[in-house]
Scaffold this motif. Structure first.
Motif, PDB file in Angstrom:
ATOM      1  N   GLY A 138      42.719  46.072  44.770  1.00  9.89           N
ATOM      2  CA  GLY A 138      43.516  45.668  43.616  1.00  9.89           C
ATOM      3  C   GLY A 138      43.264  46.412  42.327  1.00  9.89           C
ATOM      4  O   GLY A 138      43.855  46.071  41.300  1.00  9.89           O
ATOM      5  N   TYR A 139      42.406  47.404  42.337  1.00 11.75           N
ATOM      6  CA  TYR A 139      42.161  48.181  41.125  1.00 11.75           C
ATOM      7  C   TYR A 139      43.330  49.132  40.898  1.00 11.75           C
ATOM      8  O   TYR A 139      43.898  49.678  41.847  1.00 11.75           O
ATOM      9  CB  TYR A 139      40.868  48.991  41.241  1.00 11.75           C
ATOM     10  CG  TYR A 139      39.610  48.163  41.210  1.00 11.75           C
ATOM     11  CD1 TYR A 139      38.878  48.024  40.046  1.00 11.75           C
ATOM     12  CD2 TYR A 139      39.158  47.521  42.354  1.00 11.75           C
ATOM     13  CE1 TYR A 139      37.713  47.265  40.026  1.00 11.75           C
ATOM     14  CE2 TYR A 139      38.001  46.757  42.340  1.00 11.75           C
ATOM     15  CZ  TYR A 139      37.283  46.635  41.173  1.00 11.75           C
ATOM     16  OH  TYR A 139      36.141  45.885  41.153  1.00 11.75           O
ATOM     17  N   SER A 140      43.682  49.368  39.640  1.00 19.22           N
ATOM     18  CA  SER A 140      44.703  50.368  39.342  1.00 19.22           C
ATOM     19  C   SER A 140      44.115  51.750  39.620  1.00 19.22           C
ATOM     20  O   SER A 140      42.890  51.915  39.687  1.00 19.22           O
ATOM     21  CB  SER A 140      45.129  50.282  37.873  1.00 19.22           C
ATOM     22  OG  SER A 140      44.067  50.704  37.030  1.00 19.22           O
ATOM     23  N   LYS A 141      44.980  52.738  39.782  1.00 23.71           N
ATOM     24  CA  LYS A 141      44.498  54.102  40.047  1.00 23.71           C
ATOM     25  C   LYS A 141      43.586  54.584  38.920  1.00 23.71           C
ATOM     26  O   LYS A 141      42.540  55.168  39.175  1.00 23.71           O
ATOM     27  CB  LYS A 141      45.674  55.073  40.215  1.00 23.71           C
ATOM     28  CG  LYS A 141      46.415  54.900  41.501  1.00 23.71           C
ATOM     29  CD  LYS A 141      47.559  55.894  41.605  1.00 23.71           C
ATOM     30  CE  LYS A 141      48.357  55.638  42.863  1.00 23.71           C
ATOM     31  NZ  LYS A 141      49.513  56.532  42.956  1.00 23.71           N
ATOM     32  N   ARG A 142      43.986  54.327  37.697  1.00 25.80           N
ATOM     33  CA  ARG A 142      43.198  54.777  36.538  1.00 25.80           C
ATOM     34  C   ARG A 142      41.821  54.096  36.507  1.00 25.80           C
ATOM     35  O   ARG A 142      40.804  54.749  36.326  1.00 25.80           O
ATOM     36  CB  ARG A 142      43.955  54.499  35.252  1.00 25.80           C
ATOM     37  CG  ARG A 142      43.216  54.941  34.008  1.00 25.80           C
ATOM     38  CD  ARG A 142      44.064  54.725  32.806  1.00 25.80           C
ATOM     39  NE  ARG A 142      45.141  55.709  32.876  1.00 25.80           N
ATOM     40  CZ  ARG A 142      45.648  56.330  31.846  1.00 25.80           C
ATOM     41  NH1 ARG A 142      45.227  56.036  30.647  1.00 25.80           N
ATOM     42  NH2 ARG A 142      46.593  57.207  31.988  1.00 25.80           N
ATOM     43  N   ARG A 143      41.804  52.784  36.719  1.00 22.30           N
ATOM     44  CA  ARG A 143      40.531  52.033  36.688  1.00 22.30           C
ATOM     45  C   ARG A 143      39.641  52.425  37.865  1.00 22.30           C
ATOM     46  O   ARG A 143      38.434  52.587  37.709  1.00 22.30           O
ATOM     47  CB  ARG A 143      40.807  50.532  36.699  1.00 22.30           C
ATOM     48  CG  ARG A 143      39.540  49.693  36.589  1.00 22.30           C
ATOM     49  CD  ARG A 143      39.835  48.349  35.970  1.00 22.30           C
ATOM     50  NE  ARG A 143      38.701  47.477  35.999  1.00 22.30           N
ATOM     51  CZ  ARG A 143      37.732  47.460  35.096  1.00 22.30           C
ATOM     52  NH1 ARG A 143      37.764  48.312  34.090  1.00 22.30           N
ATOM     53  NH2 ARG A 143      36.732  46.609  35.188  1.00 22.30           N
ATOM     54  N   ALA A 144      40.226  52.588  39.040  1.00 23.23           N
ATOM     55  CA  ALA A 144      39.451  52.991  40.220  1.00 23.23           C
ATOM     56  C   ALA A 144      38.841  54.366  39.999  1.00 23.23           C
ATOM     57  O   ALA A 144      37.668  54.583  40.313  1.00 23.23           O
ATOM     58  CB  ALA A 144      40.340  52.987  41.461  1.00 23.23           C
ATOM     59  N   HIS A 197      40.779  41.204  41.855  1.00 29.90           N
ATOM     60  CA  HIS A 197      40.098  42.231  42.639  1.00 29.90           C
ATOM     61  C   HIS A 197      39.329  41.587  43.787  1.00 29.90           C
ATOM     62  O   HIS A 197      38.801  40.486  43.663  1.00 29.90           O
ATOM     63  CB  HIS A 197      39.119  43.015  41.766  1.00 29.90           C
ATOM     64  CG  HIS A 197      39.778  43.715  40.622  1.00 29.90           C
ATOM     65  ND1 HIS A 197      40.719  44.688  40.792  1.00 29.90           N
ATOM     66  CD2 HIS A 197      39.627  43.586  39.289  1.00 29.90           C
ATOM     67  CE1 HIS A 197      41.123  45.130  39.615  1.00 29.90           C
ATOM     68  NE2 HIS A 197      40.474  44.465  38.679  1.00 29.90           N
ATOM     69  N   LEU A 230      41.296  50.893  45.432  1.00 26.57           N
ATOM     70  CA  LEU A 230      42.739  50.671  45.345  1.00 26.57           C
ATOM     71  C   LEU A 230      43.153  49.493  46.223  1.00 26.57           C
ATOM     72  O   LEU A 230      43.960  48.649  45.803  1.00 26.57           O
ATOM     73  CB  LEU A 230      43.506  51.927  45.762  1.00 26.57           C
ATOM     74  CG  LEU A 230      43.439  53.124  44.818  1.00 26.57           C
ATOM     75  CD1 LEU A 230      44.200  54.300  45.407  1.00 26.57           C
ATOM     76  CD2 LEU A 230      43.962  52.770  43.438  1.00 26.57           C
ATOM     77  N   ASP A 231      42.592  49.443  47.429  1.00 24.69           N
ATOM     78  CA  ASP A 231      42.913  48.364  48.361  1.00 24.69           C
ATOM     79  C   ASP A 231      42.441  47.009  47.837  1.00 24.69           C
ATOM     80  O   ASP A 231      42.993  45.974  48.220  1.00 24.69           O
ATOM     81  CB  ASP A 231      42.284  48.654  49.728  1.00 24.69           C
ATOM     82  CG  ASP A 231      42.760  47.694  50.800  1.00 24.69           C
ATOM     83  OD1 ASP A 231      43.990  47.577  50.980  1.00 24.69           O
ATOM     84  OD2 ASP A 231      41.898  47.071  51.450  1.00 24.69           O
TER      85      ASP A 231
END
Length: 149
Positions: free
Chosen positions: A61-67, A2, A58-59
């Motif tokens: 490096g977080y996944s959609k779910r984690r973000a 990240h 998201l930009d």
């Protein structure tokens, strides 16, 4: 891996939302219609901000779910801010006008610094009519809240 902006966005947003809780509580301690108006104003400025924060996560490096989960978690700091403010400001009512004044000043600053310059870049009759209609809608909203109260 990240990026470094993610944690900074989350910490800054959590603090920002905590302060929003103070503003909402101060407004409700003044009057219910003012509390509703402040809540709507906070919602109106939070939605685009949270979408932007999500995009930054998201930009980085977080996944959609984690973000989404972390963004929701930072948003939930509004609740403890409101509860703490309700009890603190309930005991020290003389501070409430200052909290409301700071909040109003920050919204005015946002409008002047961010929104007005972009309005001046759009010339012509159609943008001018659109701006006038939005101003009248704002005045109408205030008038409706005044009549309801």
């Amino acid at each position: 891996m990240h990026g470094t902006a993610g944690p900074l966005i989350l910490i800054g947003d959590a603090f920002h939302n905590f302060v929003d809780g103070f503003v909402i509580a101060a407004a409700f301690l003044t009057s219910v219609p003012l509390g509703i108006a402040a809540s709507l104003a906070v919602i109106a400025h939070e939605i685009p901000q949270e979408v932007g924060d999500f995009a930054i996560l998201l930009d980085n490096g977080y996944s959609k779910r984690r973000a989404l989960a972390l963004n929701l978690l930072s948003s939930l700091t509004t609740l403890p801010g409101a509860v703490i403010a309700y009890f603190f400001l309930g005991a020290t009512r003389e501070v409430v006008p200052f909290i409301l004044a700071l909040s109003a000043a920050s919204f005015i600053y946002i409008a002047i610094a961010d929104l007005v310059p972009s309005l001046h870049r759009k010339a012509g009759l159609k943008p001018a009519i659109c701006q006038l209609c939005l101003i009248l809608a704002g005045i109408g909203t205030i008038a409706v809240f005044r009549l309801v109260h």
